[in-house]
Design an enzyme around this catalytic site. Sequence first.
Site, PDB file in Angstrom:
ATOM      1  N   THR A 102     -36.367   8.758 -17.216  1.00 17.24           N
ATOM      2  CA  THR A 102     -37.011   9.919 -16.602  1.00 17.24           C
ATOM      3  C   THR A 102     -38.072  10.474 -17.540  1.00 17.24           C
ATOM      4  O   THR A 102     -37.888  10.494 -18.763  1.00 17.24           O
ATOM      5  CB  THR A 102     -36.003  11.034 -16.236  1.00 17.24           C
ATOM      6  OG1 THR A 102     -36.727  12.202 -15.847  1.00 17.24           O
ATOM      7  CG2 THR A 102     -35.085  11.379 -17.398  1.00 17.24           C
TER       8      THR A 102
ATOM      9  N   CYS B 165     -25.000  15.739  11.029  1.00 14.39           N
ATOM     10  CA  CYS B 165     -25.695  16.213  12.229  1.00 14.39           C
ATOM     11  C   CYS B 165     -26.151  17.649  12.008  1.00 14.39           C
ATOM     12  O   CYS B 165     -25.389  18.477  11.514  1.00 14.39           O
ATOM     13  CB  CYS B 165     -24.760  16.129  13.429  1.00 14.39           C
ATOM     14  SG  CYS B 165     -25.450  16.905  14.905  1.00 14.39           S
TER      15      CYS B 165
ATOM     16  N   HIS C 153     -29.623  15.379  -6.703  1.00 10.85           N
ATOM     17  CA  HIS C 153     -30.466  15.351  -5.501  1.00 10.85           C
ATOM     18  C   HIS C 153     -29.761  14.763  -4.286  1.00 10.85           C
ATOM     19  O   HIS C 153     -30.412  14.410  -3.307  1.00 10.85           O
ATOM     20  CB  HIS C 153     -31.768  14.577  -5.801  1.00 10.85           C
ATOM     21  CG  HIS C 153     -32.636  15.260  -6.813  1.00 10.85           C
ATOM     22  ND1 HIS C 153     -33.636  14.622  -7.507  1.00 10.85           N
ATOM     23  CD2 HIS C 153     -32.644  16.532  -7.254  1.00 10.85           C
ATOM     24  CE1 HIS C 153     -34.224  15.478  -8.334  1.00 10.85           C
ATOM     25  NE2 HIS C 153     -33.628  16.644  -8.201  1.00 10.85           N
TER      26      HIS C 153
ATOM     27  N   ALA D 122     -35.343   8.053 -12.252  1.00  8.41           N
ATOM     28  CA  ALA D 122     -35.771   6.945 -11.391  1.00  8.41           C
ATOM     29  C   ALA D 122     -35.773   5.593 -12.093  1.00  8.41           C
ATOM     30  O   ALA D 122     -35.464   4.571 -11.482  1.00  8.41           O
ATOM     31  CB  ALA D 122     -37.165   7.242 -10.832  1.00  8.41           C
TER      32      ALA D 122
ATOM     33  N   ARG E  15     -42.583   7.688  -6.600  1.00 10.07           N
ATOM     34  CA  ARG E  15     -43.413   8.667  -7.303  1.00 10.07           C
ATOM     35  C   ARG E  15     -44.511   8.004  -8.142  1.00 10.07           C
ATOM     36  O   ARG E  15     -45.444   8.660  -8.558  1.00 10.07           O
ATOM     37  CB  ARG E  15     -42.566   9.533  -8.227  1.00 10.07           C
ATOM     38  CG  ARG E  15     -41.747  10.552  -7.486  1.00 10.07           C
ATOM     39  CD  ARG E  15     -41.254  11.627  -8.436  1.00 10.07           C
ATOM     40  NE  ARG E  15     -40.314  12.494  -7.766  1.00 10.07           N
ATOM     41  CZ  ARG E  15     -39.009  12.302  -7.765  1.00 10.07           C
ATOM     42  NH1 ARG E  15     -38.494  11.281  -8.396  1.00 10.07           N
ATOM     43  NH2 ARG E  15     -38.211  13.126  -7.124  1.00 10.07           N
TER      44      ARG E  15
ATOM     45  N   CYS F 140     -23.658  13.961  19.772  1.00  5.13           N
ATOM     46  CA  CYS F 140     -23.922  15.216  20.497  1.00  5.13           C
ATOM     47  C   CYS F 140     -25.398  15.370  20.824  1.00  5.13           C
ATOM     48  O   CYS F 140     -25.798  16.335  21.473  1.00  5.13           O
ATOM     49  CB  CYS F 140     -23.422  16.412  19.682  1.00  5.13           C
ATOM     50  SG  CYS F 140     -24.562  16.947  18.391  1.00  5.13           S
TER      51      CYS F 140
END
Length: 240
Positions: A190, A128, A120, A23, A35, A152
Site C-alpha cells: 500500500t 438486498c 473495506h 492492493a 487504481r 423480493c
Amino acid sequence: MDKISQLQEIINNSKKIVFFGGAGVSVASGLKDFRSKDGLYNMKYPYPPEEILSHHFFINNTEEFYKFYKQMLNTKGIEPNIVHTFLTKLEESGKLTAIITQNIDNLHTLAGSKKVLELHGNINRNYCTICNKFYGGDYIFNSKEIVPKCDCGGIIKPDVVLYEEELDYDTLSESIRSISEADTLIVAGTSLNVYPAAGLITYFRGNNLIIINKDITSFDRNANLVINDDLKRVFSSLKI
Ligand code: ZN
C-alpha cells in the site's frame, strides 16, 4: 545484514505482529489494480474508478456500477499467493495477532487466516437493499441480469465500503486496538495514501514498523525497515 535477513530477525523476535495490507497483496495474485494509472478502466470506462465505486454512483447509475464491478472485482480463478499463505502460517504459530486489509477479495480467509479485519468489506457478502436478505459472491458475479436482484425484487448491494460511505465502526476500532497492542507492524502493498491507512498507523506504539512496497511511501522515513521490492519475492524468502 541484508534487509530480508533483518526482517526475518524481527519476525523471529516478535510476539505480537500485525499485518496491514493494501492492493499490492492482491495484485500479486493477479487481481487488477483498478487504481493504478495503467489500469484497464482507462480504456473502457468513461468515469474514474473512484466515481464508479461511490455511493451516489451506485444509487444513480446502478447498471454502470455493476458492469465495472463485475469485470474488475471478480476473483474467479484468483488464488491466494505466498503472502497470504505465509501470514496464515504466522498466525498458526501464534505470532500474528491480526491481518488488517484494504482488500475486499476474501483471499486471506481463503488462505485459511482467521483474524482478518476487512476495512473495506468483502465481495462475498451482499445484501438486498429492501429486505436485507444475504447473498454470496457467486450469486452476484453469475447473475444473468447486469444488476443482481433479490427474490423480493430489491436490488442487491455488495457489503463493500464505497467512496462516501463510512467504515464499519467495529472493524475500525478492532484494527486500532490490534495496532496499538502490536510489537511489530508490517505494512505491505500500500502507498498509504488511501484513507484510513495513514491514520491507523499512527496508533502503533511498538518497536518495529516495517514497510514493504514496490514504490516509496510517505511513511518510509518513520519506519525502522523499508523494503522496496516485490512482495512475493520478499515473502518467499521468509521462514516461520
Ligand atoms: Zn429482498
